[in-house]
Design a protein around this motif. Structure first.
Motif, PDB file in Angstrom:
ATOM      1  N   ARG A   1      -9.043  -4.830  -3.016  1.00  0.00           N
ATOM      2  CA  ARG A   1      -8.860  -3.985  -1.833  1.00  0.00           C
ATOM      3  C   ARG A   1      -7.464  -3.354  -1.841  1.00  0.00           C
ATOM      4  N   PHE A   2      -6.450  -4.138  -2.193  1.00  0.00           N
ATOM      5  CA  PHE A   2      -5.083  -3.620  -2.236  1.00  0.00           C
ATOM      6  C   PHE A   2      -4.981  -2.414  -3.159  1.00  0.00           C
ATOM      7  N   ALA A   3      -5.548  -2.518  -4.349  1.00  0.00           N
ATOM      8  CA  ALA A   3      -5.484  -1.411  -5.299  1.00  0.00           C
ATOM      9  C   ALA A   3      -6.181  -0.162  -4.762  1.00  0.00           C
ATOM     10  N   ILE A   4      -7.328  -0.357  -4.126  1.00  0.00           N
ATOM     11  CA  ILE A   4      -8.058   0.775  -3.543  1.00  0.00           C
ATOM     12  C   ILE A   4      -7.243   1.426  -2.432  1.00  0.00           C
ATOM     13  N   MET A   5      -6.619   0.599  -1.607  1.00  0.00           N
ATOM     14  CA  MET A   5      -5.822   1.120  -0.493  1.00  0.00           C
ATOM     15  C   MET A   5      -4.552   1.809  -0.980  1.00  0.00           C
ATOM     16  N   MET A   6      -3.979   1.355  -2.070  1.00  0.00           N
ATOM     17  CA  MET A   6      -2.811   2.035  -2.637  1.00  0.00           C
ATOM     18  C   MET A   6      -3.150   3.480  -2.965  1.00  0.00           C
ATOM     19  N   LEU A   7      -4.313   3.686  -3.566  1.00  0.00           N
ATOM     20  CA  LEU A   7      -4.747   5.046  -3.902  1.00  0.00           C
ATOM     21  C   LEU A   7      -4.992   5.860  -2.633  1.00  0.00           C
ATOM     22  N   LEU A   8      -5.591   5.231  -1.642  1.00  0.00           N
ATOM     23  CA  LEU A   8      -5.867   5.914  -0.382  1.00  0.00           C
ATOM     24  C   LEU A   8      -4.571   6.345   0.305  1.00  0.00           C
ATOM     25  N   ASP A   9      -3.593   5.463   0.325  1.00  0.00           N
ATOM     26  CA  ASP A   9      -2.359   5.727   1.069  1.00  0.00           C
ATOM     27  C   ASP A   9      -1.436   6.731   0.388  1.00  0.00           C
TER      28      ASP A   9
ATOM     29  N   CYS B   1      -2.788  -7.099   3.619  1.00  0.00           N
ATOM     30  CA  CYS B   1      -3.167  -6.323   2.440  1.00  0.00           C
ATOM     31  C   CYS B   1      -2.926  -4.831   2.682  1.00  0.00           C
ATOM     32  N   ASP B   2      -3.473  -4.329   3.763  1.00  0.00           N
ATOM     33  CA  ASP B   2      -3.408  -2.891   4.032  1.00  0.00           C
ATOM     34  C   ASP B   2      -1.982  -2.441   4.364  1.00  0.00           C
ATOM     35  N   ALA B   3      -1.263  -3.255   5.128  1.00  0.00           N
ATOM     36  CA  ALA B   3       0.104  -2.898   5.499  1.00  0.00           C
ATOM     37  C   ALA B   3       1.024  -2.924   4.280  1.00  0.00           C
ATOM     38  N   THR B   4       0.788  -3.842   3.360  1.00  0.00           N
ATOM     39  CA  THR B   4       1.594  -3.907   2.139  1.00  0.00           C
ATOM     40  C   THR B   4       1.375  -2.669   1.280  1.00  0.00           C
ATOM     41  N   ALA B   5       0.121  -2.268   1.138  1.00  0.00           N
ATOM     42  CA  ALA B   5      -0.163  -1.056   0.359  1.00  0.00           C
ATOM     43  C   ALA B   5       0.561   0.149   0.951  1.00  0.00           C
ATOM     44  N   LEU B   6       0.529   0.273   2.251  1.00  0.00           N
ATOM     45  CA  LEU B   6       1.190   1.396   2.920  1.00  0.00           C
ATOM     46  C   LEU B   6       2.699   1.344   2.743  1.00  0.00           C
ATOM     47  N   ALA B   7       3.258   0.139   2.646  1.00  0.00           N
ATOM     48  CA  ALA B   7       4.710  -0.024   2.543  1.00  0.00           C
ATOM     49  C   ALA B   7       5.263   0.329   1.166  1.00  0.00           C
ATOM     50  N   CYS B   8       4.423   0.402   0.149  1.00  0.00           N
ATOM     51  CA  CYS B   8       4.893   0.620  -1.225  1.00  0.00           C
ATOM     52  C   CYS B   8       5.247   2.087  -1.465  1.00  0.00           C
ATOM     53  N   LEU B   9       6.372   2.507  -0.908  1.00  0.00           N
ATOM     54  CA  LEU B   9       6.765   3.915  -0.992  1.00  0.00           C
ATOM     55  C   LEU B   9       7.214   4.327  -2.385  1.00  0.00           C
ATOM     56  N   PHE B  10       7.553   3.357  -3.256  1.00  0.00           N
ATOM     57  CA  PHE B  10       7.896   3.728  -4.626  1.00  0.00           C
ATOM     58  C   PHE B  10       6.710   4.371  -5.331  1.00  0.00           C
TER      59      PHE B  10
ATOM     60  N   GLU C   1       8.203  -4.242   2.918  1.00  0.00           N
ATOM     61  CA  GLU C   1       8.874  -3.025   3.352  1.00  0.00           C
ATOM     62  C   GLU C   1      10.179  -2.813   2.581  1.00  0.00           C
ATOM     63  N   LEU C   2      10.918  -3.891   2.369  1.00  0.00           N
ATOM     64  CA  LEU C   2      12.182  -3.786   1.642  1.00  0.00           C
ATOM     65  C   LEU C   2      11.958  -3.390   0.190  1.00  0.00           C
ATOM     66  N   TYR C   3      11.064  -4.093  -0.480  1.00  0.00           N
ATOM     67  CA  TYR C   3      10.783  -3.741  -1.870  1.00  0.00           C
ATOM     68  C   TYR C   3      10.181  -2.346  -1.957  1.00  0.00           C
ATOM     69  N   GLY C   4       9.286  -2.019  -1.040  1.00  0.00           N
ATOM     70  CA  GLY C   4       8.623  -0.722  -1.076  1.00  0.00           C
ATOM     71  C   GLY C   4       9.563   0.435  -0.888  1.00  0.00           C
TER      72      GLY C   4
END
Length: 225
Positions: free
Chosen positions: A133-141, A99-108, A70-73
């Motif tokens: 999965r992380f990469a796929i979820m980044m695109l989704l989010d 995995c999924d929560a980290t992808a959602l946190a990457c607001l940058f 969350e901080l980095y994101g």
């Protein structure tokens, strides 16, 4: 921070039912703190000048690892150092919830889409289940609207899932894209380079979504008829 006891805060905000769900999902070291509370604390701390050493001082519990994300994101820019951190972090992800929560946190990813898309595209072929999965979820989010949806659909067409977690994420991603823009996603699926059997499997999995209206279901069925 000196007067703030993070572990006490985590214990105070613990939810027993959420903790049980996390355990069932394979998370062994957790308090059961709701994502909304963690995100709020992460956003608050991201405004501090010392956010990075604070993030890097986090412990190994699920919530502390997610607070680091969350901080980095929230505070970081999408630059080389951030992606080096994210590469290391993702390689240590050991559960689907993290995995999924980290992808959602990457607001940058929203602030700097071009740099992030380049990074994500390099992770999509990964044979590591949670990395793919992380990469796929980044695109989704973060890339489901406007011109960015086109980039997502092009990248999704290159994905060949190597595991059940990645396959599940790809179905979620295509379903979200179809709900956001049925015409564009329908066209992308009709023009896919995906083998016919894989396409049929993907579409049938999408049809299981309860979010689809009957007209959307009929449109999806046309793709594999």
């Amino acid at each position: 921070m000196e007067d703030f006891d993070l572990k006490e805060w985590l214990s105070t905000h613990s939810d027993a039912s959420l903790l049980e769900k996390l355990r069932q999902a394979g998370v062994s070291n957790a308090y059961g703190v709701p994502l909304m509370a963690l995100a709020e604390l992460g956003r608050e701390w991201s405004r501090r000048s010392d956010w990075q050493p604070l993030a890097d001082s986090m412990g190994t519990s699920y919530e502390e690892r997610l607070l680091q994300a969350e901080l980095y994101g929230s505070a970081a820019k999408a630059d080389k150092k951030t992606f080096e951190w994210l590469q290391r972090f993702v390689s240590g992800i050991d559960s689907t919830p993290l995995c999924d929560a980290t992808a959602l946190a990457c607001l940058f990813a929203v602030r700097q889409p071009d740099e992030t898309l380049q990074f994500v595209s390099r992770m999509l072929p990964s044979e590591k289940p949670l990395t793919q999965r992380f990469a796929i979820m980044m695109l989704l989010d973060h890339y489901m609207t406007g011109d960015l949806l086109g980039a997502t659909l092009e990248l999704y067409d290159t994905v060949r899932p190597h595991s059940e977690p990645a396959e599940e994420a790809l179905v979620k991603g295509y379903t979200a894209a179809f709900l956001n823009n049925p015409q564009r996603t329908h066209k992308a699926l009709m023009q896919t380079s995906r083998p016919k059997e894989e396409l049929a499997h993907l579409v049938n999995a999408m049809l299981a979504s309860p979010r689809l209206t009957q007209p959307l279901r009929e449109a999806l069925k046309e793709i594999v008829e």
